[in-house]
Design an enzyme around this catalytic site. Structure first.
Site, PDB file in Angstrom:
ATOM      1  CG  ASP A 275      -2.241   0.508   0.960  1.00  0.00           C
ATOM      2  OD1 ASP A 275      -2.187   1.775   0.497  1.00  0.00           O
ATOM      3  OD2 ASP A 275      -3.351   0.220   1.405  1.00  0.00           O
ATOM      4  CG  HIS A 309      -1.204   1.243  -3.624  1.00  0.00           C
ATOM      5  ND1 HIS A 309      -2.345   0.598  -3.039  1.00  0.00           N
ATOM      6  CD2 HIS A 309      -0.665   0.023  -4.212  1.00  0.00           C
ATOM      7  CE1 HIS A 309      -2.587  -0.709  -3.209  1.00  0.00           C
ATOM      8  NE2 HIS A 309      -1.447  -1.051  -4.048  1.00  0.00           N
TER       9      HIS A 309
END
Length: 459
Positions: A275, A309
């Site tokens: 993430d 991300h």
């Protein structure tokens, strides 16, 4: 004491030269220092620990930390070996030090993690303690060239998120009902200590979470296989995170999430995550606004974002606001990297995000936007946020994605004073997707080899 230029916000700031934030940053560096510990060592094997990877050593860690703390502090040393344990609670003046090639493996049994006061996705509650947890302590550290193994995978912890790609199946429980219930409790402003979760609720613990601590130092260790967020200091002051390696690709496996902290320096770290690499936070919605503590005075320096991300992210749990965020001399390169600098908030959050400085960042590739400011992340509410004084300089992208710059803001709250200087972005499909900005300035910004002016028609 930090000078007026960093701590006073009676008036809105707008930098006119990179020297201004650079001077602020140098002043801030002098404030952030690692705690110093007495030269006393407490070897966990002297307290009964066995490094065979099978024996559970929770009590041995507890006894060693207690002895170190009572003596006035020092190092609790983990020697070479693989030491299985449940939750570790760090006490004041204790440096948990891993010798070279030492490994701490954390238990997969949720009963090994007591229910404590914590934050989960920016909301206060009673839930599992993080694997390494401290509350209200001073002078604490986790150091050394060893490995912290969260021991999570698709069979343990990760499937709790409810996603099939992480091992969830229809007959299993998942976090969704508890997450929704916690949202409702927060919106109703229920007593956080009565928001009780734990077994049967599937809210995964974070890896390392010092809560309301002062003088926190995390250095050199390697974190792998976290259930959820990796490094999550909450409401802490004077936090130094250096030369840490985070390699963890589970759901919500953010690298470092300092939350409502003041004076934070993240330097020379390596992030390879599932993430966001670094996501700066200050609480979700009512909890963030009621506590009212911004993320304040953060430096991100010389970090490598191998995968993740977002590179440097502010939000989305940012209801307490953020100010004085400096990111310099970083490298990013990943086909999974959606954005280099991302500010994400919404009118359910509110708050002021201001004084964000990024300089000397090299990027291989990204997908969506090099710089993105978004006021419409998640559902809307009645607290329109403010984003202002954003400076991006010497951003170099070899093979970009969709946009160089994206702004999605409210007409009544435009992004103000956003400046890009000496940036070179190649391989961009569309230069801009921008709506409401006041004082958007481009100076020597090259997109696909062409010097571009700031887009016309914005406020």
């Amino acid at each position: 004491m930090i000078a007026w230029s960093i701590n006073s916000y009676a008036q809105e700031k707008a930098w006119t030269s990179a020297k201004q934030p650079e001077q602020e940053m140098e002043m801030l560096k002098r404030q952030i220092k690692a705690p110093v510990f007495p030269e006393r060592d407490f070897l966990i094997t002297d307290f009964g620990a066995v490094g065979d990877g099978l024996t559970k050593n929770t009590e041995a860690f507890k006894k060693a930390i207690e002895a170190c703390h009572k003596s006035g502090g020092g190092r609790v040393v983990v020697p070479y070996g693989k030491f299985l344990t449940g939750g570790i609670y760090l006490k004041s003046n204790v440096n948990l030090h891993l010798a070279d090639s030492a490994t701490i493996i954390f238990s997969r049994d949720s009963s090994d993690y007591p229910i404590v006061f914590t934050r989960w996705e920016g909301m206060e509650c009673m839930n599992y303690a993080s694997f390494i947890y401290a509350y209200g302590e001073e002078n604490i550290a986790v150091t050394g060239n060893g490995i912290l193994d969260g021991n999570a995978n698709n069979d343990y912890w990760w499937w709790w998120c409810g996603a099939k790609k992480y091992g969830w199946r229809e007959e299993l429980g998942k976090q969704t009902p508890a997450r929704n219930a916690l949202h409702e409790m927060m919106h109703e402003e229920a007593d956080p200590k009565k928001r009780i979760f734990g077994d049967g609720h599937y809210l995964r613990p974070n890896f390392i979470q010092p809560y309301q601590c002062k003088n926190v130092w995390i250095a050199d260790v390697k974190l792998i296989n976290s259930p959820m967020w990796n490094l999550n200091p909450v409401l802490c002051e004077n936090v130094l995170i250096e030369k840490v390696k985070v390699i963890s690709h589970g759901p919500n496996n953010d690298g470092c999430d300092p939350e409502a902290c003041k004076n934070v320096w993240i330097r020379d770290c390596y992030f390879d995550t599932g993430d966001d690499c670094i996501a700066i936070k200050s609480g979700r919605d009512e909890d963030g606004r009621n506590i009212g503590r911004p993320a304040e005075n953060h430096i991100i320096e010389n970090c490598v974002m191998k995968d993740g991300h977002g590179g440097v992210v502010i939000g989305s749990e940012i209801a307490g606001g953020a100010k004085n965020i400096y990111a310099i001399n970083c490298e990013m390169d990943s086909p999974n990297l959606d954005r280099v600098l991302r500010i994400k908030t919404s009118s359910s959050r509110g708050g002021i995000i201001e004084n964000v400085f990024m300089k000397n960042v090299k990027v291989g590739t990204f997908k969506e936007a090099a710089v993105k400011c978004n006021m419409f992340y998640e559902k809307p509410g009645n607290h329109i946020p403010t984003i202002r004084n954003i400076w991006v300089e010497n951003l170099n992208v070899e093979k970009g994605g969709q946009y160089a710059l994206m702004v999605a803001a409210y007409q009544q709250s435009p992004v103000k004073n956003l400046r890009m200087i000496n940036c070179n972005l190649k391989g961009i499909k569309e230069p801009f997707k921008v709506d409401h900005v006041q004082h958007l300035v481009f100076e020597n910004v090259k997109i696909n080899g062409r010097v571009m002016d700031a887009p016309k028609g914005v406020e």
